[in-house]
Design a protein around this motif. Structure first.
Motif, PDB file in Angstrom:
ATOM      1  N   LEU A   1      -0.655  93.601 108.673  1.00 21.11           N
ATOM      2  CA  LEU A   1      -1.815  94.143 107.947  1.00 21.11           C
ATOM      3  C   LEU A   1      -2.661  95.027 108.854  1.00 21.11           C
ATOM      4  O   LEU A   1      -3.027  96.142 108.496  1.00 21.11           O
ATOM      5  CB  LEU A   1      -2.670  92.996 107.403  1.00 21.11           C
ATOM      6  CG  LEU A   1      -2.021  92.158 106.298  1.00 21.11           C
ATOM      7  CD1 LEU A   1      -2.798  90.869 106.085  1.00 21.11           C
ATOM      8  CD2 LEU A   1      -1.954  92.957 105.006  1.00 21.11           C
ATOM      9  N   MET A   2      -2.954  94.510 110.051  1.00 23.16           N
ATOM     10  CA  MET A   2      -3.811  95.279 110.968  1.00 23.16           C
ATOM     11  C   MET A   2      -3.042  96.453 111.563  1.00 23.16           C
ATOM     12  O   MET A   2      -3.563  97.554 111.692  1.00 23.16           O
ATOM     13  CB  MET A   2      -4.319  94.375 112.097  1.00 23.16           C
ATOM     14  CG  MET A   2      -5.286  93.324 111.618  1.00 23.16           C
ATOM     15  SD  MET A   2      -5.994  92.402 113.005  1.00 23.16           S
ATOM     16  CE  MET A   2      -4.646  91.312 113.416  1.00 23.16           C
TER      17      MET A   2
ATOM     18  N   THR B   1      -2.450  99.530 109.309  1.00 23.03           N
ATOM     19  CA  THR B   1      -3.633 100.255 108.846  1.00 23.03           C
ATOM     20  C   THR B   1      -4.426 100.840 110.028  1.00 23.03           C
ATOM     21  O   THR B   1      -4.975 101.930 109.926  1.00 23.03           O
ATOM     22  CB  THR B   1      -4.577  99.348 108.031  1.00 23.03           C
ATOM     23  OG1 THR B   1      -4.869  98.184 108.815  1.00 23.03           O
ATOM     24  CG2 THR B   1      -3.951  98.923 106.723  1.00 23.03           C
TER      25      THR B   1
ATOM     26  N   PHE C   1     -10.105  83.902  98.987  1.00 22.91           N
ATOM     27  CA  PHE C   1     -11.112  83.073  99.659  1.00 22.91           C
ATOM     28  C   PHE C   1     -11.935  82.253  98.656  1.00 22.91           C
ATOM     29  O   PHE C   1     -13.024  81.810  98.952  1.00 22.91           O
ATOM     30  CB  PHE C   1     -12.008  83.941 100.542  1.00 22.91           C
ATOM     31  CG  PHE C   1     -11.243  84.588 101.671  1.00 22.91           C
ATOM     32  CD1 PHE C   1     -10.956  83.857 102.819  1.00 22.91           C
ATOM     33  CD2 PHE C   1     -10.772  85.885 101.567  1.00 22.91           C
ATOM     34  CE1 PHE C   1     -10.228  84.424 103.855  1.00 22.91           C
ATOM     35  CE2 PHE C   1     -10.045  86.462 102.606  1.00 22.91           C
ATOM     36  CZ  PHE C   1      -9.763  85.734 103.746  1.00 22.91           C
TER      37      PHE C   1
ATOM     38  N   MET D   1       0.335  99.953 115.459  1.00 20.45           N
ATOM     39  CA  MET D   1      -0.726 100.956 115.277  1.00 20.45           C
ATOM     40  C   MET D   1      -0.327 102.295 115.903  1.00 20.45           C
ATOM     41  O   MET D   1      -0.423 103.342 115.267  1.00 20.45           O
ATOM     42  CB  MET D   1      -2.035 100.473 115.909  1.00 20.45           C
ATOM     43  CG  MET D   1      -2.730  99.381 115.129  1.00 20.45           C
ATOM     44  SD  MET D   1      -4.398  99.160 115.760  1.00 20.45           S
ATOM     45  CE  MET D   1      -4.905  97.655 114.951  1.00 20.45           C
TER      46      MET D   1
ATOM     47  N   LEU E   1      -6.460 105.760 103.871  1.00 22.59           N
ATOM     48  CA  LEU E   1      -6.629 104.334 104.157  1.00 22.59           C
ATOM     49  C   LEU E   1      -7.287 103.594 102.997  1.00 22.59           C
ATOM     50  O   LEU E   1      -7.023 102.408 102.784  1.00 22.59           O
ATOM     51  CB  LEU E   1      -7.427 104.144 105.461  1.00 22.59           C
ATOM     52  CG  LEU E   1      -7.244 102.776 106.117  1.00 22.59           C
ATOM     53  CD1 LEU E   1      -5.782 102.425 106.294  1.00 22.59           C
ATOM     54  CD2 LEU E   1      -7.961 102.715 107.456  1.00 22.59           C
TER      55      LEU E   1
ATOM     56  N   TYR F   1      -3.077  96.839 100.650  1.00 24.09           N
ATOM     57  CA  TYR F   1      -3.095  95.946 101.812  1.00 24.09           C
ATOM     58  C   TYR F   1      -4.141  94.834 101.710  1.00 24.09           C
ATOM     59  O   TYR F   1      -4.043  93.831 102.395  1.00 24.09           O
ATOM     60  CB  TYR F   1      -3.300  96.765 103.100  1.00 24.09           C
ATOM     61  CG  TYR F   1      -1.997  97.281 103.657  1.00 24.09           C
ATOM     62  CD1 TYR F   1      -1.150  98.059 102.888  1.00 24.09           C
ATOM     63  CD2 TYR F   1      -1.576  96.950 104.947  1.00 24.09           C
ATOM     64  CE1 TYR F   1       0.062  98.517 103.378  1.00 24.09           C
ATOM     65  CE2 TYR F   1      -0.364  97.406 105.438  1.00 24.09           C
ATOM     66  CZ  TYR F   1       0.436  98.187 104.658  1.00 24.09           C
ATOM     67  OH  TYR F   1       1.641  98.630 105.150  1.00 24.09           O
ATOM     68  N   LEU F   2      -5.175  95.023 100.890  1.00 28.16           N
ATOM     69  CA  LEU F   2      -6.125  93.935 100.695  1.00 28.16           C
ATOM     70  C   LEU F   2      -5.598  92.946  99.666  1.00 28.16           C
ATOM     71  O   LEU F   2      -5.965  91.771  99.662  1.00 28.16           O
ATOM     72  CB  LEU F   2      -7.493  94.475 100.263  1.00 28.16           C
ATOM     73  CG  LEU F   2      -8.235  95.282 101.335  1.00 28.16           C
ATOM     74  CD1 LEU F   2      -9.463  95.954 100.756  1.00 28.16           C
ATOM     75  CD2 LEU F   2      -8.631  94.391 102.512  1.00 28.16           C
TER      76      LEU F   2
ATOM     77  N   PRO G   1      -2.277  90.112 101.214  1.00 27.12           N
ATOM     78  CA  PRO G   1      -2.420  88.749 101.740  1.00 27.12           C
ATOM     79  C   PRO G   1      -2.735  87.729 100.647  1.00 27.12           C
ATOM     80  O   PRO G   1      -2.376  86.553 100.768  1.00 27.12           O
ATOM     81  CB  PRO G   1      -3.582  88.858 102.737  1.00 27.12           C
ATOM     82  CG  PRO G   1      -4.262  90.127 102.428  1.00 27.12           C
ATOM     83  CD  PRO G   1      -3.248  91.028 101.812  1.00 27.12           C
TER      84      PRO G   1
ATOM     85  N   SER H   1     -10.215  94.069 115.450  1.00 26.40           N
ATOM     86  CA  SER H   1      -8.809  93.675 115.326  1.00 26.40           C
ATOM     87  C   SER H   1      -8.371  92.797 116.501  1.00 26.40           C
ATOM     88  O   SER H   1      -8.111  91.612 116.334  1.00 26.40           O
ATOM     89  CB  SER H   1      -7.928  94.910 115.192  1.00 26.40           C
ATOM     90  OG  SER H   1      -8.195  95.841 116.226  1.00 26.40           O
TER      91      SER H   1
ATOM     92  N   GLN I   1      -8.388  90.854 106.183  1.00 20.76           N
ATOM     93  CA  GLN I   1      -9.131  91.810 105.354  1.00 20.76           C
ATOM     94  C   GLN I   1     -10.214  92.573 106.120  1.00 20.76           C
ATOM     95  O   GLN I   1     -10.363  93.779 105.963  1.00 20.76           O
ATOM     96  CB  GLN I   1      -9.777  91.090 104.156  1.00 20.76           C
ATOM     97  CG  GLN I   1      -8.749  90.597 103.151  1.00 20.76           C
ATOM     98  CD  GLN I   1      -9.392  89.978 101.916  1.00 20.76           C
ATOM     99  OE1 GLN I   1     -10.569  89.638 101.919  1.00 20.76           O
ATOM    100  NE2 GLN I   1      -8.602  89.817 100.875  1.00 20.76           N
TER     101      GLN I   1
ATOM    102  N   SER J   1     -10.703  93.575 109.176  1.00 21.91           N
ATOM    103  CA  SER J   1     -10.377  94.700 110.044  1.00 21.91           C
ATOM    104  C   SER J   1     -10.034  95.935 109.204  1.00 21.91           C
ATOM    105  O   SER J   1     -10.457  97.037 109.543  1.00 21.91           O
ATOM    106  CB  SER J   1      -9.241  94.346 111.001  1.00 21.91           C
ATOM    107  OG  SER J   1      -8.170  93.782 110.309  1.00 21.91           O
ATOM    108  N   ILE J   2      -9.306  95.755 108.099  1.00 19.44           N
ATOM    109  CA  ILE J   2      -8.937  96.904 107.262  1.00 19.44           C
ATOM    110  C   ILE J   2     -10.196  97.566 106.694  1.00 19.44           C
ATOM    111  O   ILE J   2     -10.345  98.795 106.724  1.00 19.44           O
ATOM    112  CB  ILE J   2      -8.004  96.468 106.112  1.00 19.44           C
ATOM    113  CG1 ILE J   2      -6.719  95.849 106.674  1.00 19.44           C
ATOM    114  CG2 ILE J   2      -7.672  97.648 105.193  1.00 19.44           C
ATOM    115  CD1 ILE J   2      -5.792  95.269 105.631  1.00 19.44           C
ATOM    116  N   LEU J   3     -11.127  96.738 106.197  1.00 22.52           N
ATOM    117  CA  LEU J   3     -12.367  97.302 105.636  1.00 22.52           C
ATOM    118  C   LEU J   3     -13.148  98.043 106.717  1.00 22.52           C
ATOM    119  O   LEU J   3     -13.703  99.116 106.469  1.00 22.52           O
ATOM    120  CB  LEU J   3     -13.216  96.176 105.026  1.00 22.52           C
ATOM    121  CG  LEU J   3     -12.604  95.521 103.780  1.00 22.52           C
ATOM    122  CD1 LEU J   3     -13.375  94.263 103.394  1.00 22.52           C
ATOM    123  CD2 LEU J   3     -12.596  96.511 102.605  1.00 22.52           C
TER     124      LEU J   3
END
Lengths: 593, 86
Positions: free
Chosen positions: A77-78, A81, A211, A255, A285, A292-293, A296, B30, B58, B60-62
């Motif tokens: 995910l990280m 992006t 969450f 990355m 992005l 990507y949100l 997960p 990150s 979430q 880190s993406i935001l």
């Protein structure tokens, strides 16, 4: 209407749209073919980058990887992006200002070296070809599962469609089909996720549902999931990771690799202004983030659904997890979706203790005192997203949508990669080295022919994937991270790095990364030729071969710096070129050669 | 001419400062909050888990999205201020 007809209808309609766009957006010049005429709006470009970037791996595989690995696989995910931050600040605006057509062209001009340009061409072709195999194979899986044709026939259909819009329209055709493909894939990904989130948590936004509290048990979804998986001997879903160095380096490799992949960088050449290159990175992005949100959330919800399907006693409030795990469902009463996916071989069941029930748990855990003789159900990570609508009992049209979405993700990325390959051949190899006096018309023809050849090769490799297909994606990121990204960045941020430094840096980063991968994965991925077993105990400092690209990049930077400082300054006109890419003024005219 | 040159240098320095700042935030959310500093944040609960997990999946993406738009907006102002825009 049968499910098959619904799937055909959805996939057929989406293909008809792509072909319609191709006819409308025919390329008339090399500028149209390579950079879509250079007039793409940043929001449009952002959407096209989203589809270009999000491949079969993002759409089909990523949620499955996260479901299986939990927190540890947040790296994807990280990593996939965070590279856009690097693109927006370190590469895209300056390469747009440079205003040429390809990535090797910048490397060749900035380092005043045909050798550097050819090294870049080789890196680009190896990285892109390995990447495109995965896309074609992914399209094949989607075809064989949803359209009941064999994978090869499916691939040929897909190749004909890609051929139509990419050979005819080049970057122009690809840009506007990618916009359509983004819309198809994001709808296909989101709708089942919304339904599942509503069902499990009552929250219509999956990203928030992740969450929220789990309806059936009243506990937070993630604590519920932790309890369920640990009761079956798995690691807690949110557990910390011990090997933090490897997690950092793997994320960094993804990355830097993302920022160095030529098919993504090329998309930034299509906007009219330098400022638009920055904005389109942001929009890209946003559009990528929408998926990507959600991913997960899909991952943890699908994992929980899968567990509670096999162990219905764990679905609601559980007094004693020990007892709840003793009652798995009988194989005979398994749900339909397990039956469908068993046919593809992606779910397999073996009744090891012959009790007729499905014992599904971590094979490394010991449950022998219960008469369990090993985990009996194998579920391939890749089916999670594709099977999601069936697991959640959603209507047939959602399944048709998923089929069209998976194909959109695979084909849009394949087209971007094929364009990167064909432009490297026609523009860098043919015009740049073999025949610099080629006319515009002949170059356009050469681009179309090399695109056609690339499609044929990719289709063949997709239908007969080499055994190492899964491994080579790591190779693509390793190459992009260790060879291309550092020289591109140094070419902009340093006036001192010269041709010798850049070539030495690229080669040392590349060779170091390849050797480290081959030592553990086998030389040229030939099974059995690895020098050391690919297990964490054997990795140097615990660094996995998948994470080594970041180290290769550091070596590239260091070698280029040292060699450049030991040799002469770049000529004045090169230093002036570096100056000029740093300032946006005058970018509009630069694109005309 | 000399004035042009010092103006351009000042623009580039301002850009580098801005990039450095953004990169610190990029790395902090990150590599920091989501990985290395996660144990320090484990006391802050978020929906059944901790803040570090949220950053990893979430947050880190935001933050990345916010950073790019902030950078693009700031650079547009720098382009105008130094007269080097298009």
């Amino acid at each position: 209407m049968s499910q098959f007809l619904i799937n055909v209808l959805f996939v057929g309609a989406s293909f008809a749209i792509y072909i319609g766009i191709a006819i409308w957006a025919k390329a008339g010049s090399t500028k149209d073919f390579y950079v879509a005429g250079g007039g793409v709006h940043p929001v449009t470009n952002g959407m096209a980058i989203g589809a270009d970037w999000m491949s079969a791996a993002s759409f089909i595989s990523m949620a499955g990887l996260i479901a299986a690995g939990g927190y540890a696989n947040s790296t994807f995910l990280m990593g996939w992006t965070g590279g856009y931050v690097l693109l927006a600040m370190l590469l895209a605006p300056y390469l747009r200002k440079f205003g040429k057509f390809t990535v090797p062209e910048f490397i060749g001009d900035r380092f005043y070296s045909r050798t550097a340009r050819m090294v870049a061409v080789i890196c680009l072709i190896v990285a892109s070809v390995t990447y495109v195999i995965g896309q074609m194979a992914g399209a094949g899986v989607a075809f064989s599962r949803f359209l009941e044709v064999d994978a090869t026939t499916g691939l040929i259909i897909a190749a004909v469609v890609v051929f139509f819009y990419s050979v005819l329209g080049g970057m122009k055709g690809i840009t506007y089909t990618q916009v359509a493909q983004y819309i198809v894939l994001i709808i296909a990904y989101t709708i089942p996720a919304v339904f599942i989130s509503l069902e499990l948590t009552g929250n219509p936004l999956p990203a928030l549902g992740l969450f929220s509290d789990h309806n059936a048990s009243g506990e937070p979804l993630l604590s519920k999931l932790n309890e369920v998986v640990t009761a079956l001997g798995f690691n807690a879903y949110t557990a910390m990771v011990d090997n933090k160095l490897n997690m950092v380096l793997f994320t960094l490799s993804l990355m830097i690799g993302t920022a160095g992949l030529p098919h993504v960088i090329m998309r930034f050449f299509t906007v009219p202004k330098v400022a638009d290159a920055r904005w389109s990175a942001g929009w890209a992005l946003v559009f990528i983030g929408l998926l990507y949100l959600t991913a997960p959330a899909v991952a943890s919800m699908a994992r929980l659904n899968l567990m509670t399907t096999i162990y219905p006693d764990m679905a609601g409030q559980v007094e004693n997890y020990e007892d709840a795990t003793t009652n798995p469902i009988a194989y005979e009463s398994r749900p339909d979706w397990i039956r469908t996916w068993e046919e593809t071989g992606l779910i397999t069941f073996e009744d090891k203790n012959n009790d007729g029930n499905i014992q599904f748990y971590n094979n490394a855990a010991d449950f022998s005192e219960r008469g369990w003789e090993g985990n009996e159900l194998e579920v391939n990570n890749d089916i999670l997203v594709l099977a999601n609508p069936e697991i959640a009992n959603l209507p047939g049209w959602v399944i048709g949508l998923i089929a069209a979405g998976g194909l959109a993700a695979a084909l849009s990325t394949a087209a971007g990669l094929l364009l990167a390959i064909s432009s490297a051949i026609s523009h860098d190899l043919i015009k740049g080295a073999i025949n610099p006096n080629i006319s515009e018309k002949s170059e356009l023809m050469a681009a179309r022919i090399s695109m056609s050849v690339a499609i044929v090769v990719a289709t063949y490799l997709g239908a007969n994937p080499p055994g190492f297909a899964a491994q080579v994606v790591a190779l693509a990121f390793g190459i992009a991270a260790a060879s291309l990204f550092p020289v591109l960045m140094m070419g902009i941020f340093s006036k001192r790095v010269n041709n010798k430094g850049a070539i030495a840096g690229m080669l040392s980063g590349l060779i170091f990364t390849l050797v480290y991968i081959f030592i553990y994965k086998g030389w040229f991925f030939i099974p059995g030729t690895n020098n050391l077993p690919d297990t964490p105990e054997n990795w140097v400092l615990g660094i996995s071969p998948l994470s080594i690209g970041a180290v290769g990049a550091i070596i590239n930077f260091a070698v280029a710096y040292l060699v450049s400082n030991a040799t002469e300054q770049p000529p004045q006109e090169i230093q002036d070129l570096v100056e000029s890419v740093r300032y946006p003024k005058g970018a509009g005219g630069a694109i005309d050669h | 001419m000399a004035e042009d040159k010092s103006n351009a240098e000042a623009y580039w320095k301002a850009n580098l400062r801005l990039i450095t700042g953004c990169m610190i935030v990029w790395a902090l959310v990150s590599y920091g909050f989501a990985i290395l500093l996660r144990p320090l944040l484990s006391g802050i609960p978020v929906g059944g888990t901790d803040l570090g997990f949220w950053f990893a999946q979430q947050g880190s993406i935001l933050t990345f999205i916010g950073l790019i738009f902030f950078y693009a907006w700031k650079m547009n102002r720098l382009d105008k201020k130094f007269g080097l825009g298009e």
